[in-house]
Enzyme design. Structure first.
Site, PDB file in Angstrom:
ATOM      1  CG  ASP A 244      15.552   7.558  16.272  1.00  0.00           C
ATOM      2  OD1 ASP A 244      16.029   6.689  17.021  1.00  0.00           O
ATOM      3  OD2 ASP A 244      14.610   8.306  16.612  1.00  0.00           O
TER       4      ASP A 244
ATOM      5  CE  LYS B  65      17.928   2.467  21.200  1.00  0.00           C
ATOM      6  NZ  LYS B  65      17.376   3.750  20.729  1.00  0.00           N
TER       7      LYS B  65
ATOM      8  CD  GLU C 109      18.708   7.327  21.033  1.00  0.00           C
ATOM      9  OE1 GLU C 109      18.053   7.616  22.055  1.00  0.00           O
ATOM     10  OE2 GLU C 109      18.755   6.177  20.565  1.00  0.00           O
TER      11      GLU C 109
ATOM     12  CG  ASP D 207      14.468  10.643  24.003  1.00  0.00           C
ATOM     13  OD1 ASP D 207      13.262  10.319  23.879  1.00  0.00           O
ATOM     14  OD2 ASP D 207      15.374  10.172  23.296  1.00  0.00           O
TER      15      ASP D 207
HETATM   16  P1  ADP Z   1      11.050   5.539  20.973  1.00  0.00           P
HETATM   17  O1  ADP Z   1      12.082   6.614  20.982  1.00  0.00           O
HETATM   18  O2  ADP Z   1      10.890   4.852  22.275  1.00  0.00           O
HETATM   19  O3  ADP Z   1      11.208   4.575  19.842  1.00  0.00           O
HETATM   20  P2  ADP Z   1       9.005   7.514  20.142  1.00  0.00           P
HETATM   21  O4  ADP Z   1       9.806   8.726  20.386  1.00  0.00           O
HETATM   22  O5  ADP Z   1       8.595   7.246  18.742  1.00  0.00           O
HETATM   23  O6  ADP Z   1       9.621   6.206  20.778  1.00  0.00           O
HETATM   24  O7  ADP Z   1       7.694   7.651  21.074  1.00  0.00           O
HETATM   25  C1  ADP Z   1       6.677   6.708  21.036  1.00  0.00           C
HETATM   26  C2  ADP Z   1       5.682   7.041  22.112  1.00  0.00           C
HETATM   27  O8  ADP Z   1       5.155   8.355  21.886  1.00  0.00           O
HETATM   28  C3  ADP Z   1       4.500   6.090  22.121  1.00  0.00           C
HETATM   29  O9  ADP Z   1       4.209   5.721  23.459  1.00  0.00           O
HETATM   30  C4  ADP Z   1       3.395   6.955  21.552  1.00  0.00           C
HETATM   31  O10 ADP Z   1       2.102   6.539  21.994  1.00  0.00           O
HETATM   32  C5  ADP Z   1       3.771   8.307  22.094  1.00  0.00           C
HETATM   33  N1  ADP Z   1       3.111   9.404  21.361  1.00  0.00           N
HETATM   34  C6  ADP Z   1       3.160   9.689  20.038  1.00  0.00           C
HETATM   35  N2  ADP Z   1       2.358  10.734  19.725  1.00  0.00           N
HETATM   36  C7  ADP Z   1       1.788  11.123  20.900  1.00  0.00           C
HETATM   37  C8  ADP Z   1       0.834  12.132  21.252  1.00  0.00           C
HETATM   38  N3  ADP Z   1       0.290  12.924  20.322  1.00  0.00           N
HETATM   39  N4  ADP Z   1       0.481  12.240  22.548  1.00  0.00           N
HETATM   40  C9  ADP Z   1       0.992  11.422  23.484  1.00  0.00           C
HETATM   41  N5  ADP Z   1       1.876  10.447  23.227  1.00  0.00           N
HETATM   42  C10 ADP Z   1       2.268  10.293  21.952  1.00  0.00           C
HETATM   43 MG    MG Z   2      13.704   7.694  20.564  1.00  0.00          MG
END
Ligand code: ADP
Ligand code: MG
Length: 614
Positions: free
Chosen positions: A18, A80, A179, A201
């Site tokens: 991913d 990205k 995705e 998502d």
């Molecule tokens: P992406 O797909 O954009 O790369 P992710 O799916 O990894 O990102 O999501 C990252 C986001 O999720 C960040 O903004 C992070 O702060 C938020 N996040 C992760 N854990 C939590 C949580 N427990 N509560 C709220 N937000 C969260």
């Molecule tokens: Mg993602």
């Protein structure tokens, strides 16, 4: 006897990746199911951040994210957003993100990191290489094949750029998977006979909603929607603004908090936000330059602040339902993806909209990678075959008379897809036709994205309207397009593998792969020098200490002089960029101090033995 290899018919392992805007992950399939491979830092998530350290080495992941605080000008993130895009496309992004673009970037954007220039696929390749290395260390075998996920709405150029990034990183990208499809696979929804799945998502910087239709284990993406500038970052910014206002009044600073202070505060705010998903209250804390800030924040306040942000995700959800011609009641399953869906208020808003309890058993920031690993296992033959269908996000067509677009493949068509259409000439005796391939929803060519132009030459010269030219579009399972045109009277054919206008050429990718090997050499050399210096530090420190010992006085003048000479020689080469030279002088110092070490050791053994007698 020469070298030979025996082929045991062992299947090559394929990993699932991913490649996210904020975080990236790599996963693989073991006997019990898909598993995420952890980073040596301890986390399963690898920040999609790349930095050039002051000594010129490129680092990715947790180390690069730390540099975001100390060396922001040498660091890039959210790349990205720039994949497969040209300068003209990214004006909005540039306003919102501190990307530093090299001059002269046009067809391929180049980002400035310190004194290095890297294209977005090269930056992503560093993240991929980091994941590849993690996988190789974890599995104890080389990893060269991968499935990589992309947003369902990624266009041809963005998909090509992702494949290029994989190639630059030394990965053979067997398949790009959407995705939402990957997330559904992770939940095993393909085992349903029939059903409609909504994949919500909500990540760090983007929001995507997709509606998939399942039939006999086949996935079809009915529609996608979203907001490319909506995510956890927006929540962070809200909290950050409050904390900055507090600090401005509490600390009575005469200048705003400096960038390093702001970055540290941002980390503190994110920690508080994330723990509020599990606890009723949390604390934002910062100690910086002799000041301290502390503020308690409870979930009720957070919910009040973020309600408008959550609301902004619901509009695209409703639009997506309309596009797929469905009502909320017709949604059978809802899958939650992205770290921000851990927020309880997000879960309840989604449940209320779709009137269906969402799947939240798997970690929302891991599901896409887990699904990619399932797809990877399918491709490597580890698990039985499944057919996967995705959709093309934008319509594809060619320019016809008057600059009008004739669409051959409509948006949201399932892929692989093909379409054929016949055209004719406009002028008597016309010998050439220009085929202009376009992508987009608008009616006029000038409003669509130009993907490629090519000539069909030597057409049979016949009166206008008599020629029959058949144009065929083929989109493969990765969503990548090839186009052929045939003059039906002569059978003459021309074709192109459509290279997006803002992509890298094969030669450029080839060159980057080579460069990355050369650079890997440089990076390796730099590390060897650093390691040699660490060893030199150790022996210098040990020798210094030994000089305080009685054993030093027991040496002859000549022996002491030899040691001092060896120390000086090591100090002279210490800053040379040649690890061999440093190691050689370490060796000499070792030799010179051998007697000193032995004397000290004998003395130590002596005292130890004496000790046992008392
Ligand atoms: P992406 O797909 O954009 O790369 P992710 O799916 O990894 O990102 O999501 C990252 C986001 O999720 C960040 O903004 C992070 O702060 C938020 N996040 C992760 N854990 C939590 C949580 N427990 N509560 C709220 N937000 C969260
Ligand atoms: Mg993602």
């Amino acid at each position: 006897m020469g070298n030979f290899q025996i082929d045991f018919g062992k299947r090559d392992r394929v990993v699932g990746i991913d490649l996210g805007t904020t975080n990236s992950l790599v996963a693989f399939m073991d006997l019990t199911g898909p598993k995420v491979i952890p980073d040596p830092s301890g986390s399963n998530l690898v920040p999609s951040v790349v930095a050039v350290s002051p000594d010129g080495a490129i680092v990715a992941g947790p180390e690069a994210r730390r540099m975001l605080i100390t060396h922001p000008e040498r660091t890039v993130y959210s790349v990205k957003r720039l994949m497969g895009r040209g300068l003209a496309d990214v004006g909005e992004e540039l306003k919102l993100f501190p990307f530093r673009i090299a001059e002269g970037s046009e067809s391929v954007i180049q980002l400035l990191l310190g004194d290095r220039k890297l294209t977005p696929p090269e930056v992503s390749a560093h993240v991929l290489r980091h994941l590849k290395r993690n996988a190789e260390e974890f599995l104890g075998e080389p990893v060269t094949k991968a499935v990589i996920t992309v947003p369902a709405y990624f266009n041809d150029a963005q998909r090509q750029a992702t494949k290029d990034a994989g190639r630059i990183a030394g990965l053979d990208v067997l398949r790009l998977v959407n995705e939402p499809t990957a997330a559904s696979l992770a939940y095993g929804l393909d085992k349903r006979k029939d059903g409609i799945v909504a994949v919500y998502d909500f990540g760090g910087g983007t929001f995507d909603i997709s509606i998939l239709k399942l039939h006999e284990g086949i996935f079809e993406v009915l529609a996608t929607n979203g907001d490319t500038h909506l995510g956890g970052d927006d929540i962070d910014n809200l909290l950050l603004r409050i904390a900055l206002e507090d600090i401005a009044s509490e600390w009575e600073l005469n200048a705003p908090l400096d960038p390093e202070g702001v970055q540290r505060l941002r980390r503190a705010v994110i920690e508080a936000k994330e723990s509020l998903s599990f606890f009723p209250s949390a604390r934002i804390e910062l100690e910086y330059q002799g000041h301290a800030y502390r503020r308690e924040i409870d979930r009720a306040l957070l919910e009040k602040l973020i309600a408008p942000i959550i609301d902004r995700t619901l509009g695209p959800c409703r639009q997506c339902l309309r596009d797929s011609g469905l009502t909320p009641e017709q949604i059978d399953e809802v899958v939650m993806v992205g770290g921000s869906t851990r927020i309880p208020m997000v879960r309840s808003a989604v449940e209320a909209l779709f009137r269906s309890h969402p799947h939240t058993d798997l970690n929302p920031d891991e599901v896409v990678a887990l699904g990619a690993a399932v797809q990877a296992a399918i491709l490597s033959g580890e698990v039985e075959d499944k057919l996967l269908l995705d959709v093309t996000p934008l319509s594809l067509g060619i320019e016809t008379m008057g600059g009008v677009v004739s669409k051959l493949i409509h948006r949201n068509s399932t892929i692989p897809a093909s379409a054929t259409e016949s055209f004719t000439t406009a002028v008597d005796g016309q010998r050439n036709v220009l085929i202009h391939v376009l992508q987009g929803e608008r009616e006029l060519a000038r409003d669509c994205r130009s993907l490629a132009r090519f000539d069909l030459k030597d057409i049979d010269p016949v009166p206008a309207g008599m020629a029959r030219i058949e144009v065929r579009f083929l989109i493969d399972a990765n969503g990548i397009l090839s186009v052929t045109a045939v003059d039906k009277r002569t059978g003459k054919e021309t074709g192109v593998e459509v290279k997006p206008s803002y992509g890298l050429t094969d030669e450029q990718v080839e060159k980057m792969i080579l460069e990355s090997f050369e650079k890997a050499g440089e990076d390796f050399a730099a590390r060897q020098v650093l390691e040699a210096r660490v060893e030199a530090d150790n022996i210098l420190r040990a020798t210094d200490k030994a000089k305080q010992n009685d054993a030093w006085l027991a040496l002859s003048d000549a022996e002491r002089a030899a040691i001092d000479r060896a120390i000086n020689e090591l100090l002279v080469v210490y800053h040379a960029e040649d690890h061999r030279l440093i190691l050689q002088k370490i060796e000499s110092l070792n030799a010179a101090t051998q007697k000193l070490a032995e004397t000290m050791m004998n003395a130590a053994v002596g005292t130890a033995l004496k000790g046992t007698h008392i």
